[in-house]
Write an enzyme that holds these catalytic residues in place. Structure first.
Site, PDB file in Angstrom:
ATOM      1  N   TYR A 176      -1.489  -0.308  10.486  1.00  0.00           N
ATOM      2  CA  TYR A 176      -1.563  -0.608   8.963  1.00  0.00           C
ATOM      3  C   TYR A 176      -0.455  -0.314   8.292  1.00  0.00           C
ATOM      4  O   TYR A 176       0.069  -1.264   7.303  1.00  0.00           O
ATOM      5  CB  TYR A 176      -2.798   0.031   8.643  1.00  0.00           C
ATOM      6  CG  TYR A 176      -3.239  -0.270   6.876  1.00  0.00           C
ATOM      7  CD1 TYR A 176      -3.817  -1.480   6.736  1.00  0.00           C
ATOM      8  CD2 TYR A 176      -2.913   0.395   6.105  1.00  0.00           C
ATOM      9  CE1 TYR A 176      -4.049  -1.866   5.271  1.00  0.00           C
ATOM     10  CE2 TYR A 176      -3.171   0.341   4.736  1.00  0.00           C
ATOM     11  CZ  TYR A 176      -3.678  -1.135   4.515  1.00  0.00           C
ATOM     12  OH  TYR A 176      -3.932  -1.453   3.161  1.00  0.00           O
ATOM     13  N   SER A 183       0.773  -1.167  -0.069  1.00  0.00           N
ATOM     14  CA  SER A 183       0.144  -0.064  -0.090  1.00  0.00           C
ATOM     15  C   SER A 183       0.998   1.337   0.027  1.00  0.00           C
ATOM     16  O   SER A 183       2.180   1.230   0.436  1.00  0.00           O
ATOM     17  CB  SER A 183      -0.852  -0.067   1.370  1.00  0.00           C
ATOM     18  OG  SER A 183      -1.683   1.270   1.339  1.00  0.00           O
TER      19      SER A 183
END
Length: 256
Positions: free
Chosen positions: A161, A148
């Site tokens: 995250y 990501s």
């Protein structure tokens, strides 16, 4: 001249391939002729994805209920995949979850471990299973990790995250160095803001769209279909000399 987009006879596993980015990549693989094994926790979604993919190409499609954070389930799913397809050529570690957002100092270790179990442990277990099979077959293979932008940019309010996605990138580089000599290539895809279930709340937020999405030069949300061609390239013969690389797919968001 070889057709670098033809994956006929190629067998690929896509974890989390029953929805979102994973399904977008699985669609691309199926359309290129590959056999695709979907691994996902939701059996109903698995079967729906299987039915859709069977209508896109001539390859064999299978679906396997698997929580990639659970070692035995990964072992069982790999065994079932091999029983159905006879070999493995690539694995895309796409399964991932978001976390409870909030100030870093208020997050608990349980908050971090819950996200890391899927986003890190799941990649470790899936890649280990694939590497063992590649080495046994002796003809190399392709690993693709879905990370990501949060893994390379400051993910304020979602640091745990981002940390898991950064760990995936470090793992990718290490694997590319360690197993390249065996013909096993490892690369990563870094999605930007993509319209999936994970971003559903933000998609209906006009302020978010104005302040964040319009920052991307292409000025729209990404879609799962935007990842189909990247998957076909990275697992296929056209990427035979591509190893240890990060592919950012974000509409230009990170460079503006």
């Amino acid at each position: 001249m070889a057709d670098f987009l033809d994956l006929t006879g190629h067998v690929s596993v896509v974890t989390g391939g029953n929805n979102g980015i994973g399904l977008g990549m699985a669609r691309g693989l199926a359309q290129a002729g590959a056999d695709v094994a979907i691994w996902g926790r939701n059996t109903e979604r698995n079967e729906a994805a299987k039915a859709e993919l069977e209508g896109l190409g001539a390859g064999t499609i299978t679906a396997h209920t698997c929580d990639v954070s659970q070692p035995q389930q990964v072992t069982d799913s790999m065994a079932a995949t091999l029983a159905a397809h006879g070999k493995l050529d690539s694995l895309i570690a796409n399964a991932g979850i978001g976390g409870r957002k909030g100030p870093f100092h208020e997050l608990t270790l349980d908050d971090f471990h819950w996200v890391a179990a899927v986003n890190v442990d799941g990649v470790v277990l899936s890649f280990q299973a694939a590497i063992k099979q590649f080495l046994e077959q002796g003809n190399g293979g392709s690993l693709v990790a879905v990370s990501s932008l949060a893994g390379i940019e400051g993910a304020a309010g979602n640091i745990h995250y981002g940390a898991t996605k950064g760990a995936v990138l470090a793992m990718m580089r290490g694997l590319a160095s360690e197993y390249g000599r065996h013909g096993i290539r490892t690369n990563a895809i870094l999605p930007g803001w993509i319209a999936t279930d994970m971003t559903e709340a933000a998609q209906g937020n006009d302020v978010f769209t104005e302040k964040v999405i319009k920052r991307a030069p292409i000025r729209r949300w990404g879609t799962p279909e935007d990842f189909a061609a990247a998957a076909v390239y990275l697992v296929g013969p056209g990427a035979a000399y591509t190893n240890g690389q990060q592919f950012v797919i974000d509409g230009g968001y990170s460079i503006y």
